[in-house]
Design a protein around this motif. Structure first.
Motif, PDB file in Angstrom:
ATOM      1  N   CYS A   1      -4.542   7.054  -1.300  1.00 30.49           N
ATOM      2  CA  CYS A   1      -3.887   4.991  -1.260  1.00 30.49           C
ATOM      3  C   CYS A   1      -3.589   4.323  -2.723  1.00 30.49           C
ATOM      4  O   CYS A   1      -4.806   3.279  -2.854  1.00 30.49           O
ATOM      5  CB  CYS A   1      -4.395   4.871  -0.021  1.00 30.49           C
ATOM      6  SG  CYS A   1      -3.456   2.441   0.644  1.00 30.49           S
TER       7      CYS A   1
ATOM      8  N   LEU B   1       1.168  -1.047   0.151  1.00 26.62           N
ATOM      9  CA  LEU B   1       0.399   0.063   0.128  1.00 26.62           C
ATOM     10  C   LEU B   1       0.707   1.007  -0.437  1.00 26.62           C
ATOM     11  O   LEU B   1       1.608   1.163   0.563  1.00 26.62           O
ATOM     12  CB  LEU B   1      -1.048   0.171   1.611  1.00 26.62           C
ATOM     13  CG  LEU B   1      -1.995  -1.316   1.816  1.00 26.62           C
ATOM     14  CD1 LEU B   1      -1.958  -0.970   2.870  1.00 26.62           C
ATOM     15  CD2 LEU B   1      -2.584  -1.150   0.588  1.00 26.62           C
TER      16      LEU B   1
ATOM     17  N   THR C   1      -2.757   0.488  -4.395  1.00 31.48           N
ATOM     18  CA  THR C   1      -2.180  -0.813  -4.404  1.00 31.48           C
ATOM     19  C   THR C   1      -2.199  -1.837  -5.528  1.00 31.48           C
ATOM     20  O   THR C   1      -3.071  -1.292  -6.727  1.00 31.48           O
ATOM     21  CB  THR C   1      -2.807  -1.270  -3.456  1.00 31.48           C
ATOM     22  OG1 THR C   1      -2.366  -3.132  -3.127  1.00 31.48           O
ATOM     23  CG2 THR C   1      -4.776  -1.641  -3.175  1.00 31.48           C
TER      24      THR C   1
END
Length: 126
Positions: free
Chosen positions: A22, A4, A24
């Motif tokens: 964020c 992350l 990912t």
């Protein structure tokens, strides 16, 4: 290990806005609840906001309710935190967290989250 990465922190004045993101690379991101926590120097980690895997459920700390908005884009594998009307007391390192895959229910508790980012600093000056 799920990676992350937070971005968007910075130094602003009270009353200003910031948007944290964020990201990912995990393809199963859409099945995981996400959250933002924060930690100020000398204080315990504090829940800020959480969002279910579908995005239908959002939850906030009373201290940020009405000022912060959590959202997610499962197509882009991102979860954002829009922070408006920032206060000096919002100063902290903000951390993104994710539950393991297929755990779509959001939680207020840090122990419910399996993966954490490194954090991004938010500093609000008076």
């Amino acid at each position: 290990q799920v990676q992350l990465t937070e971005s968007g922190g910075g130094l602003v004045q009270a009353g200003d806005s910031l948007r944290l993101s964020c990201a990912t690379p995990e393809r199963t991101f859409s099945s995981s609840a996400m959250a933002w926590f924060r930690q100020a120097p000398g204080k315990e980690r504090e829940f800020v906001a959480a969002i279910s895997s579908s995005g239908d459920g959002t939850y906030y700390n009373d201290a940020v309710l009405g000022r912060f908005t959590i959202s997610r884009d499962n197509a882009k594998n991102t979860a954002d935190l829009q922070m408006d009307r920032l206060k000096v007391e919002d100063t902290a390192v903000y951390l993104c967290a994710a539950r393991r895959r297929y755990s779509g229910d959001a939680s207020y508790y840090a122990r419910s989250y399996d993966y954490w980012g490194q954090g991004t600093q938010v500093t609000v000056s008076s």
